[in-house]
Design a protein around this motif. Structure first.
Motif, mmCIF file in Angstrom:
data_model
loop_
_atom_site.group_PDB
_atom_site.id
_atom_site.type_symbol
_atom_site.label_atom_id
_atom_site.label_comp_id
_atom_site.label_asym_id
_atom_site.label_seq_id
_atom_site.Cartn_x
_atom_site.Cartn_y
_atom_site.Cartn_z
ATOM 1 N N SER A 151 0.832 -1.198 0.000
ATOM 2 C CA SER A 151 0.000 0.000 0.000
ATOM 3 C C SER A 151 0.864 1.244 0.000
ATOM 4 C CB SER A 151 -0.931 -0.013 1.221
ATOM 5 O OG SER A 151 -1.938 0.965 1.088
ATOM 6 N N GLY A 152 0.226 2.397 0.064
ATOM 7 C CA GLY A 152 0.932 3.668 0.045
ATOM 8 C C GLY A 152 0.492 4.507 -1.128
ATOM 9 N N SER A 153 0.817 5.785 -1.102
ATOM 10 C CA SER A 153 0.322 6.686 -2.149
ATOM 11 C C SER A 153 0.858 6.305 -3.520
ATOM 12 C CB SER A 153 0.696 8.134 -1.817
ATOM 13 O OG SER A 153 2.088 8.296 -1.749
ATOM 14 N N CYS A 156 -1.636 4.417 -5.527
ATOM 15 C CA CYS A 156 -2.924 5.070 -5.803
ATOM 16 C C CYS A 156 -2.846 5.774 -7.155
ATOM 17 C CB CYS A 156 -3.257 6.072 -4.696
ATOM 18 S SG CYS A 156 -4.897 6.809 -4.840
ATOM 19 N N ALA A 166 -2.224 8.288 -0.170
ATOM 20 C CA ALA A 166 -1.866 7.307 0.858
ATOM 21 C C ALA A 166 -3.093 6.926 1.681
ATOM 22 C CB ALA A 166 -0.777 7.882 1.762
ATOM 23 N N TYR A 167 -3.947 7.923 1.976
ATOM 24 C CA TYR A 167 -5.171 7.691 2.756
ATOM 25 C C TYR A 167 -6.096 6.713 2.028
ATOM 26 C CZ TYR A 167 -9.767 8.849 4.750
ATOM 27 O OH TYR A 167 -11.018 8.794 5.316
ATOM 28 N N GLY A 170 -4.593 3.181 1.675
ATOM 29 C CA GLY A 170 -4.688 2.407 2.909
ATOM 30 C C GLY A 170 -6.053 1.790 3.090
ATOM 31 N N SER A 173 -6.402 -1.109 0.589
ATOM 32 C CA SER A 173 -5.657 -2.296 1.007
ATOM 33 C C SER A 173 -6.347 -3.008 2.160
ATOM 34 C CB SER A 173 -4.228 -1.900 1.403
ATOM 35 O OG SER A 173 -3.524 -1.398 0.303
ATOM 36 N N ALA A 174 -6.884 -2.215 3.110
ATOM 37 C CA ALA A 174 -7.601 -2.820 4.238
ATOM 38 C C ALA A 174 -8.815 -3.591 3.750
ATOM 39 C CB ALA A 174 -8.013 -1.745 5.235
ATOM 40 N N GLY A 225 -12.192 5.081 7.527
ATOM 41 C CA GLY A 225 -11.012 5.919 7.420
ATOM 42 C C GLY A 225 -10.864 6.886 8.559
#
Length: 228
Positions: A151-153, A156, A166-167, A170, A173-174, A225
């Motif tokens: 994951s990570g920006s 995206c 990144a938000y 995340g 991915s969750a 989130g």
């Protein structure tokens, strides 16, 4: 994948006087070519109005060549005011707004390539194999056997390189992990890839803060989130 760390540099120019279109946040000079192809207007309302700052963004190979001239050091940035290569970076933006003489300015450049804490930029990869394309880059971020989730920006697509990327990444991915645990599978038997604003922002009014459409109905959008 044969990926190598790339680099990304910024040069911040502070001018005595405003000479560009201040109604635009981003400026893309047509003649910039491989130099600073994108400029951010920090004078824009909502950023740093009154600052008279333009930031130039450099990618490979210009960023690497520019950074290599300034050597290693502990500072995160270096003063490049009136350096020959810095003046060259200004030519396209001056031409775009009809200036024939170099205005007074101060300039500082980032040193991410030479910074021992980064040695480049995580979100700017370069391909060592010329046959690879951007689709291969995003293939790198897909889960591995529903056990390893990256994951990570940088993963995206829509908001690559930004905090909100990144938000959203995340959350995606969750949700992907939840689908793997709940047995929500696609036609290939892998965990179903969840909807994410990273992939589709055509209908913003239908996107909630759970990372999925409001009327999803397929078990996605479970991971909140807001710290839940």
């Amino acid at each position: 994948l044969p990926l190598e760390m790339g680099t990304w540099n910024k040069v911040f120019f502070k001018f005595d006087d405003l000479f560009w279109d201040n109604t635009k946040q981003w400026i893309l000079p047509a003649s910039a070519k491989d130099q600073c192809s994108v400029w951010l207007n920090y004078n824009f309302n909502g950023l740093l109005p009154g600052s008279n700052i333009l930031a130039c963004f450099m990618e490979q190979p210009v960023a690497e060549a520019f950074a290599a001239k300034h050597g290693f050091g502990t500072n995160y940035e270096v003063d490049v005011t009136n350096h020959g290569e810095t003046n060259l970076l200004l030519e396209p933006i001056l031409e775009a707004f009809g200036l024939t003489t170099l205005p007074a300015y101060e300039a500082h450049a980032t040193k991410w390539l030479n910074d021992e804490c980064t040695y480049g930029s995580w979100e700017n990869w370069k391909f060592s194999d010329g046959n690879l394309g951007i689709e291969d880059y995003y293939e790198f971020f897909k889960p591995r056997n529903d056990r390893l989730f990256i994951s990570g920006s940088a993963s995206c697509n829509r908001y690559w390189g930004f905090m909100h990327g990144a938000y959203y990444a995340g959350i995606k991915s969750a949700n992907w992990v939840i689908n793997a645990l709940d047995g929500v599978l696609d036609s290939d038997g892998n965990a179903q890839e969840p909807y994410s604003p990273c992939d589709d922002l055509k209908n913003l009014q239908n996107v909630d803060y759970d990372g999925g459409p409001q009327s999803n109905g397929n078990g996605n959008g479970k991971a909140k989130g807001k710290g839940n």
